[in-house]
Design a protein around this motif. Structure first.
Motif, PDB file in Angstrom:
ATOM      1  N   ALA A 248      35.008  25.964  60.520  1.00 50.35           N
ATOM      2  CA  ALA A 248      34.346  26.030  59.209  1.00 50.35           C
ATOM      3  C   ALA A 248      34.748  27.309  58.480  1.00 50.35           C
ATOM      4  CB  ALA A 248      32.832  25.952  59.377  1.00 50.35           C
ATOM      5  N   THR A 249      34.810  28.410  59.218  1.00 51.13           N
ATOM      6  CA  THR A 249      35.217  29.686  58.613  1.00 51.13           C
ATOM      7  C   THR A 249      36.666  29.615  58.164  1.00 51.13           C
ATOM      8  OG1 THR A 249      33.653  30.842  60.046  1.00 51.13           O
ATOM      9  CG2 THR A 249      35.372  32.167  59.023  1.00 51.13           C
ATOM     10  N   ARG A 250      37.530  29.001  58.990  1.00 53.86           N
ATOM     11  CA  ARG A 250      38.943  28.871  58.615  1.00 53.86           C
ATOM     12  C   ARG A 250      39.090  28.029  57.349  1.00 53.86           C
ATOM     13  NH1 ARG A 250      42.968  25.560  58.660  1.00 53.86           N
ATOM     14  NH2 ARG A 250      41.811  23.836  59.569  1.00 53.86           N
ATOM     15  N   GLN A 251      38.334  26.938  57.252  1.00 55.63           N
ATOM     16  CA  GLN A 251      38.400  26.087  56.062  1.00 55.63           C
ATOM     17  C   GLN A 251      37.908  26.842  54.821  1.00 55.63           C
ATOM     18  OE1 GLN A 251      36.291  22.470  56.951  1.00 55.63           O
ATOM     19  NE2 GLN A 251      37.954  21.652  58.234  1.00 55.63           N
ATOM     20  N   ARG A 252      36.824  27.617  54.981  1.00 57.94           N
ATOM     21  CA  ARG A 252      36.350  28.429  53.842  1.00 57.94           C
ATOM     22  C   ARG A 252      37.403  29.438  53.419  1.00 57.94           C
ATOM     23  NH1 ARG A 252      30.318  29.621  55.759  1.00 57.94           N
ATOM     24  NH2 ARG A 252      31.570  30.144  57.569  1.00 57.94           N
ATOM     25  N   CYS A 253      38.061  30.041  54.413  1.00 56.68           N
ATOM     26  CA  CYS A 253      39.137  30.998  54.093  1.00 56.68           C
ATOM     27  C   CYS A 253      40.274  30.305  53.346  1.00 56.68           C
ATOM     28  CB  CYS A 253      39.665  31.656  55.367  1.00 56.68           C
ATOM     29  SG  CYS A 253      38.560  32.882  56.056  1.00 56.68           S
ATOM     30  N   CYS A 254      40.629  29.098  53.779  1.00 60.52           N
ATOM     31  CA  CYS A 254      41.696  28.338  53.089  1.00 60.52           C
ATOM     32  C   CYS A 254      41.287  28.041  51.649  1.00 60.52           C
ATOM     33  CB  CYS A 254      41.992  27.051  53.839  1.00 60.52           C
ATOM     34  SG  CYS A 254      42.902  27.276  55.375  1.00 60.52           S
ATOM     35  N   HIS A 255      40.038  27.610  51.459  1.00 62.24           N
ATOM     36  CA  HIS A 255      39.553  27.327  50.105  1.00 62.24           C
ATOM     37  C   HIS A 255      39.543  28.593  49.254  1.00 62.24           C
ATOM     38  CE1 HIS A 255      38.578  23.147  50.721  1.00 62.24           C
ATOM     39  NE2 HIS A 255      37.745  23.408  51.741  1.00 62.24           N
ATOM     40  N   LEU A 256      39.119  29.694  49.852  1.00 65.22           N
ATOM     41  CA  LEU A 256      39.107  30.960  49.114  1.00 65.22           C
ATOM     42  C   LEU A 256      40.517  31.408  48.760  1.00 65.22           C
ATOM     43  CD1 LEU A 256      36.277  32.925  50.954  1.00 65.22           C
ATOM     44  CD2 LEU A 256      36.214  31.935  48.660  1.00 65.22           C
ATOM     45  N   GLU A 257      41.463  31.208  49.662  1.00 66.85           N
ATOM     46  CA  GLU A 257      42.862  31.545  49.357  1.00 66.85           C
ATOM     47  C   GLU A 257      43.389  30.687  48.209  1.00 66.85           C
ATOM     48  OE1 GLU A 257      45.767  31.688  52.513  1.00 66.85           O
ATOM     49  OE2 GLU A 257      44.332  32.698  53.836  1.00 66.85           O
ATOM     50  N   GLN A 258      43.082  29.396  48.241  1.00 68.37           N
ATOM     51  CA  GLN A 258      43.504  28.505  47.153  1.00 68.37           C
ATOM     52  C   GLN A 258      42.866  28.936  45.830  1.00 68.37           C
ATOM     53  OE1 GLN A 258      42.392  24.629  48.552  1.00 68.37           O
ATOM     54  NE2 GLN A 258      44.227  24.374  49.826  1.00 68.37           N
TER      55      GLN A 258
ATOM     56  N   GLY B 243      41.821  31.903  45.101  1.00 70.07           N
ATOM     57  CA  GLY B 243      42.455  33.170  44.731  1.00 70.07           C
ATOM     58  C   GLY B 243      43.799  32.957  44.060  1.00 70.07           C
ATOM     59  N   ARG B 244      44.623  32.050  44.631  1.00 71.45           N
ATOM     60  CA  ARG B 244      45.923  31.740  44.018  1.00 71.45           C
ATOM     61  C   ARG B 244      45.743  31.149  42.628  1.00 71.45           C
ATOM     62  NH1 ARG B 244      47.567  28.181  47.935  1.00 71.45           N
ATOM     63  NH2 ARG B 244      47.092  29.387  49.769  1.00 71.45           N
ATOM     64  N   ARG B 245      44.798  30.213  42.522  1.00 71.19           N
ATOM     65  CA  ARG B 245      44.554  29.573  41.226  1.00 71.19           C
ATOM     66  C   ARG B 245      44.091  30.608  40.187  1.00 71.19           C
ATOM     67  NH1 ARG B 245      40.059  28.155  39.037  1.00 71.19           N
ATOM     68  NH2 ARG B 245      38.855  28.283  40.968  1.00 71.19           N
ATOM     69  N   VAL B 246      43.218  31.494  40.591  1.00 73.86           N
ATOM     70  CA  VAL B 246      42.710  32.510  39.658  1.00 73.86           C
ATOM     71  C   VAL B 246      43.814  33.508  39.294  1.00 73.86           C
ATOM     72  CG1 VAL B 246      41.101  34.448  39.471  1.00 73.86           C
ATOM     73  CG2 VAL B 246      40.304  32.257  40.342  1.00 73.86           C
ATOM     74  N   ARG B 247      44.662  33.883  40.258  1.00 69.67           N
ATOM     75  CA  ARG B 247      45.782  34.787  39.958  1.00 69.67           C
ATOM     76  C   ARG B 247      46.762  34.139  38.979  1.00 69.67           C
ATOM     77  NH1 ARG B 247      44.963  36.319  45.306  1.00 69.67           N
ATOM     78  NH2 ARG B 247      46.434  34.782  46.105  1.00 69.67           N
ATOM     79  N   GLU B 248      47.040  32.836  39.162  1.00 75.52           N
ATOM     80  CA  GLU B 248      47.913  32.125  38.220  1.00 75.52           C
ATOM     81  C   GLU B 248      47.288  32.068  36.839  1.00 75.52           C
ATOM     82  OE1 GLU B 248      48.531  28.334  40.065  1.00 75.52           O
ATOM     83  OE2 GLU B 248      49.885  29.146  41.605  1.00 75.52           O
ATOM     84  N   GLN B 249      46.008  31.794  36.802  1.00 74.06           N
ATOM     85  CA  GLN B 249      45.302  31.751  35.522  1.00 74.06           C
ATOM     86  C   GLN B 249      45.332  33.132  34.857  1.00 74.06           C
ATOM     87  OE1 GLN B 249      41.201  30.572  35.824  1.00 74.06           O
ATOM     88  NE2 GLN B 249      40.986  30.304  33.624  1.00 74.06           N
ATOM     89  N   LEU B 250      45.127  34.182  35.641  1.00 74.74           N
ATOM     90  CA  LEU B 250      45.180  35.546  35.119  1.00 74.74           C
ATOM     91  C   LEU B 250      46.564  35.854  34.559  1.00 74.74           C
ATOM     92  CD1 LEU B 250      43.934  38.358  34.725  1.00 74.74           C
ATOM     93  CD2 LEU B 250      44.667  38.890  37.065  1.00 74.74           C
ATOM     94  N   ALA B 251      47.608  35.442  35.267  1.00 73.92           N
ATOM     95  CA  ALA B 251      48.975  35.684  34.794  1.00 73.92           C
ATOM     96  C   ALA B 251      49.215  34.963  33.465  1.00 73.92           C
ATOM     97  CB  ALA B 251      49.980  35.221  35.848  1.00 73.92           C
ATOM     98  N   ARG B 252      48.738  33.713  33.348  1.00 72.32           N
ATOM     99  CA  ARG B 252      48.900  32.971  32.089  1.00 72.32           C
ATOM    100  C   ARG B 252      48.156  33.664  30.954  1.00 72.32           C
ATOM    101  NH1 ARG B 252      48.031  28.503  35.471  1.00 72.32           N
ATOM    102  NH2 ARG B 252      45.868  28.384  34.764  1.00 72.32           N
ATOM    103  N   VAL B 253      46.938  34.095  31.233  1.00 74.82           N
ATOM    104  CA  VAL B 253      46.125  34.742  30.193  1.00 74.82           C
ATOM    105  C   VAL B 253      46.748  36.074  29.787  1.00 74.82           C
ATOM    106  CG1 VAL B 253      43.885  35.821  29.766  1.00 74.82           C
ATOM    107  CG2 VAL B 253      43.988  33.560  30.795  1.00 74.82           C
TER     108      VAL B 253
END
Length: 137
Positions: free
Chosen positions: A9-19, A21-31
């Motif tokens: 469960a912790t590993r899955q939460r970490c995977c979701h958080l990484e995803q 994080g990537r999505r937010v970093r991409e959004q930040l780069a676009r903005v």
């Protein structure tokens, strides 16, 4: 088994958080790219406004210079001894109709429509360039 489930469960939460994080970093780069493009447009717009204001000031100075010349010519012609009073009255009538607006000191030429000046006055526009110099981190 419970520990393995907790780790999973912790590993899955970490995977979701990484995803996320990537999505937010991409959004930040676009903005940030959009912000940079808008800053460039703002800089160009400010420069264009400055150029147009300089052109307007030069044109207004030239207009005032020409109005002064016209006033001097008119005054000179009015002082000339004319052969008849009819010529003087024609000149006065012509000056009254054609040049009255430009001969009145401080009055704008009627050729320029400034009915929207209160809405578009250059004195209302802020040209604060302090934001241009701020270093963003």
């Amino acid at each position: 088994i419970r520990i393995a489930r907790c780790f999973e469960a912790t590993r899955q939460r970490c995977c979701h958080l990484e995803q996320d994080g990537r999505r937010v970093r991409e959004q930040l780069a676009r903005v940030e790219a959009e912000r940079a493009a808008l800053e460039v447009k703002l800089k160009h717009a400010r420069n264009q406004v400055e150029v147009e204001m300089n052109k307007r000031h030069r044109a207004e100075a030239e207009l005032e210079k020409q109005e002064r010349k016209l006033q001097l010519v008119f005054e000179t012609l009015m002082r000339e001894p004319w052969g008849s009073g009819e010529q003087c009255s024609v000149l006065s009538a012509l000056a009254g109709r054609r040049f009255a607006a430009s001969l009145v000191p401080g009055r704008r030429s009627s050729a320029v429509d400034e009915s929207c000046q209160s809405l578009l006055s250059h004195s209302d526009i802020s040209y604060d360039r302090t934001e241009d110099d701020v270093v963003r981190s």
